[in-house]
Design a protein around this motif. Structure first.
Motif, PDB file in Angstrom:
ATOM      1  N   GLU A  61     -17.542  11.111  -3.916  1.00  0.00           N
ATOM      2  CA  GLU A  61     -17.209  12.512  -4.113  1.00  0.00           C
ATOM      3  C   GLU A  61     -15.836  12.674  -4.739  1.00  0.00           C
ATOM      4  O   GLU A  61     -15.619  13.511  -5.600  1.00  0.00           O
ATOM      5  N   PHE A  62     -14.890  11.855  -4.284  1.00  0.00           N
ATOM      6  CA  PHE A  62     -13.534  11.976  -4.811  1.00  0.00           C
ATOM      7  C   PHE A  62     -13.475  11.585  -6.284  1.00  0.00           C
ATOM      8  O   PHE A  62     -12.648  12.093  -7.042  1.00  0.00           O
ATOM      9  N   ALA A  63     -14.375  10.691  -6.692  1.00  0.00           N
ATOM     10  CA  ALA A  63     -14.367  10.210  -8.071  1.00  0.00           C
ATOM     11  C   ALA A  63     -14.943  11.230  -9.052  1.00  0.00           C
ATOM     12  O   ALA A  63     -14.768  11.101 -10.265  1.00  0.00           O
ATOM     13  N   HIS A  64     -15.629  12.236  -8.551  1.00  0.00           N
ATOM     14  CA  HIS A  64     -16.260  13.228  -9.422  1.00  0.00           C
ATOM     15  C   HIS A  64     -15.680  14.610  -9.151  1.00  0.00           C
ATOM     16  O   HIS A  64     -15.279  14.928  -8.051  1.00  0.00           O
ATOM     17  N   GLU A  65     -15.669  15.414 -10.186  1.00  0.00           N
ATOM     18  CA  GLU A  65     -15.237  16.792 -10.020  1.00  0.00           C
ATOM     19  C   GLU A  65     -16.258  17.530  -9.157  1.00  0.00           C
ATOM     20  O   GLU A  65     -17.464  17.370  -9.335  1.00  0.00           O
ATOM     21  N   PRO A  66     -15.792  18.327  -8.187  1.00  0.00           N
ATOM     22  CA  PRO A  66     -16.739  19.087  -7.367  1.00  0.00           C
ATOM     23  C   PRO A  66     -17.477  20.117  -8.213  1.00  0.00           C
ATOM     24  O   PRO A  66     -16.927  20.670  -9.163  1.00  0.00           O
ATOM     25  N   LYS A  67     -18.723  20.359  -7.872  1.00  0.00           N
ATOM     26  CA  LYS A  67     -19.521  21.349  -8.587  1.00  0.00           C
ATOM     27  C   LYS A  67     -19.731  22.544  -7.665  1.00  0.00           C
ATOM     28  O   LYS A  67     -20.688  22.581  -6.889  1.00  0.00           O
ATOM     29  N   PRO A  68     -18.811  23.501  -7.719  1.00  0.00           N
ATOM     30  CA  PRO A  68     -18.903  24.621  -6.777  1.00  0.00           C
ATOM     31  C   PRO A  68     -20.023  25.581  -7.114  1.00  0.00           C
ATOM     32  O   PRO A  68     -20.375  25.788  -8.281  1.00  0.00           O
ATOM     33  N   ASN A  69     -20.594  26.149  -6.082  1.00  0.00           N
ATOM     34  CA  ASN A  69     -21.573  27.225  -6.233  1.00  0.00           C
ATOM     35  C   ASN A  69     -20.914  28.474  -5.662  1.00  0.00           C
ATOM     36  O   ASN A  69     -21.184  28.894  -4.543  1.00  0.00           O
ATOM     37  N   ASN A  70     -20.003  29.046  -6.433  1.00  0.00           N
ATOM     38  CA  ASN A  70     -19.177  30.138  -5.933  1.00  0.00           C
ATOM     39  C   ASN A  70     -19.966  31.430  -5.751  1.00  0.00           C
ATOM     40  O   ASN A  70     -20.853  31.751  -6.542  1.00  0.00           O
ATOM     41  N   GLU A  71     -19.608  32.134  -4.704  1.00  0.00           N
ATOM     42  CA  GLU A  71     -20.220  33.423  -4.409  1.00  0.00           C
ATOM     43  C   GLU A  71     -19.232  34.250  -3.595  1.00  0.00           C
ATOM     44  O   GLU A  71     -18.225  33.743  -3.105  1.00  0.00           O
ATOM     45  N   GLU A  72     -19.522  35.524  -3.470  1.00  0.00           N
ATOM     46  CA  GLU A  72     -18.664  36.382  -2.664  1.00  0.00           C
ATOM     47  C   GLU A  72     -18.913  36.096  -1.186  1.00  0.00           C
ATOM     48  O   GLU A  72     -20.042  36.143  -0.713  1.00  0.00           O
ATOM     49  N   LEU A  73     -17.835  35.795  -0.452  1.00  0.00           N
ATOM     50  CA  LEU A  73     -17.957  35.414   0.948  1.00  0.00           C
ATOM     51  C   LEU A  73     -17.092  36.316   1.819  1.00  0.00           C
ATOM     52  O   LEU A  73     -15.955  36.636   1.453  1.00  0.00           O
ATOM     53  N   HIS A  74     -17.648  36.705   2.964  1.00  0.00           N
ATOM     54  CA  HIS A  74     -16.885  37.453   3.955  1.00  0.00           C
ATOM     55  C   HIS A  74     -16.138  36.441   4.808  1.00  0.00           C
ATOM     56  O   HIS A  74     -16.720  35.808   5.695  1.00  0.00           O
ATOM     57  N   LEU A  75     -14.856  36.279   4.523  1.00  0.00           N
ATOM     58  CA  LEU A  75     -14.088  35.196   5.126  1.00  0.00           C
ATOM     59  C   LEU A  75     -13.955  35.356   6.637  1.00  0.00           C
ATOM     60  O   LEU A  75     -13.969  34.360   7.374  1.00  0.00           O
ATOM     61  N   ASN A  76     -13.851  36.580   7.123  1.00  0.00           N
ATOM     62  CA  ASN A  76     -13.724  36.816   8.567  1.00  0.00           C
ATOM     63  C   ASN A  76     -14.894  36.191   9.324  1.00  0.00           C
ATOM     64  O   ASN A  76     -14.708  35.523  10.348  1.00  0.00           O
ATOM     65  N   SER A  77     -16.112  36.397   8.824  1.00  0.00           N
ATOM     66  CA  SER A  77     -17.310  35.884   9.500  1.00  0.00           C
ATOM     67  C   SER A  77     -17.359  34.365   9.478  1.00  0.00           C
ATOM     68  O   SER A  77     -17.725  33.730  10.481  1.00  0.00           O
ATOM     69  N   ILE A  78     -16.985  33.777   8.346  1.00  0.00           N
ATOM     70  CA  ILE A  78     -17.037  32.324   8.226  1.00  0.00           C
ATOM     71  C   ILE A  78     -16.042  31.661   9.171  1.00  0.00           C
ATOM     72  O   ILE A  78     -16.388  30.720   9.906  1.00  0.00           O
ATOM     73  N   ILE A  79     -14.809  32.140   9.182  1.00  0.00           N
ATOM     74  CA  ILE A  79     -13.782  31.552  10.045  1.00  0.00           C
ATOM     75  C   ILE A  79     -14.149  31.740  11.514  1.00  0.00           C
ATOM     76  O   ILE A  79     -14.012  30.822  12.327  1.00  0.00           O
ATOM     77  N   THR A  80     -14.646  32.919  11.857  1.00  0.00           N
ATOM     78  CA  THR A  80     -15.046  33.185  13.246  1.00  0.00           C
ATOM     79  C   THR A  80     -16.175  32.255  13.670  1.00  0.00           C
ATOM     80  O   THR A  80     -16.168  31.702  14.783  1.00  0.00           O
ATOM     81  N   GLY A  81     -17.170  32.060  12.795  1.00  0.00           N
ATOM     82  CA  GLY A  81     -18.300  31.194  13.119  1.00  0.00           C
ATOM     83  C   GLY A  81     -17.882  29.754  13.342  1.00  0.00           C
ATOM     84  O   GLY A  81     -18.322  29.111  14.310  1.00  0.00           O
TER      85      GLY A  81
END
Length: 229
Positions: A61-81
């Motif tokens: 993984e470190f040897a390759h560029e990450p391939k993000p699948n970006n989307e709008e995220l509600h950060l409050n919910s993710i951190i709480t979970g």
């Protein structure tokens, strides 16, 4: 990097070899306990094989560029979970507290990458606490103008001056085992989200890691009908 890969692979190979030799030597020595010995040794071998697989995956993984699948995220919910999952692992010697802003914060990022980053920082925080110490982990999320700030704080041994500049360098680790790529990968993923990571530390007091991400405001503005034709 090649030396580090060789070192990480060699470590699990030694106990694997010793366990196989022990199995061959003792296979017929005590038939009554043979089945249990085989189960025990197979369990050890499986763990070491999984470790090798994880090492290979991490370096790959470190040897390759990450391939993000970006989307709008509600950060409050993710951190709480994520916090609630770790909170359940708490005990008399390890406690978790949080302070999450009531204001909705949205970011544009890869959800799996973001979860991986927070998981890694929380695990590092837990491992930074000495065994004879009552651990306290603090997680917070707040807004700083147009940035979202995630803070993960521990009351562990801290990072001394000689190691501060090496924390995000590949191969470097303060642990007795590990690839030394966890934080460099986190940094790489965060930067792919146009964010940054930094830390504050005090020896024998603890360390705080901060993840700063740009806030996505478009949805909020649209919901408030602030756009006009």
């Amino acid at each position: 990097m090649a030396r580090q890969v060789a070192h990480e692979i060699k470590n699990p190979l030694t106990p694997m070899k010793l366990n196989i030799q022990y199995l061959l030597h003792s296979y017929n020595a005590d038939i009554e306990t043979r089945d249990q010995r085989i189960k025990n040794i197979c369990g050890v071998l499986i763990q070491q094989i999984e470790n090798l697989s994880a090492i290979a995956g991490t370096f790959g993984e470190f040897a390759h560029e990450p391939k993000p699948n970006n989307e709008e995220l509600h950060l409050n919910s993710i951190i709480t979970g994520i916090f609630e999952l770790f909170e359940k692992t708490g005990n008399d010697k390890l406690s978790f507290t949080k302070k999450i802003t009531d204001e909705d914060i949205f970011v544009y990022a890869d959800k799996s990458h973001l979860i991986r980053i927070i998981n890694n920082l929380l695990k590092n925080a837990i491992q930074a606490i000495p065994n004879d110490h009552s651990g306290k982990i603090f997680v917070s999320l707040y807004k700083d103008i147009d940035k979202a700030i995630i803070q993960i704080k521990d009351n562990g041994h801290g990072i001394d001056d000689s190691k501060k500049e090496k924390i995000f360098i590949p191969n470097f680790t303060t642990k007795s085992s590990g690839s030394g790529l966890g934080l460099p990968i986190c940094k790489k993923l965060i930067e792919s989200m146009d964010g940054e990571i930094f830390f504050e530390t005090e020896v024998n007091k603890g360390t705080s890691f901060f993840v700063k991400l740009p806030i996505k405001i478009w949805s909020k503005l649209l919901n408030q009908n602030l756009f006009y034709s």
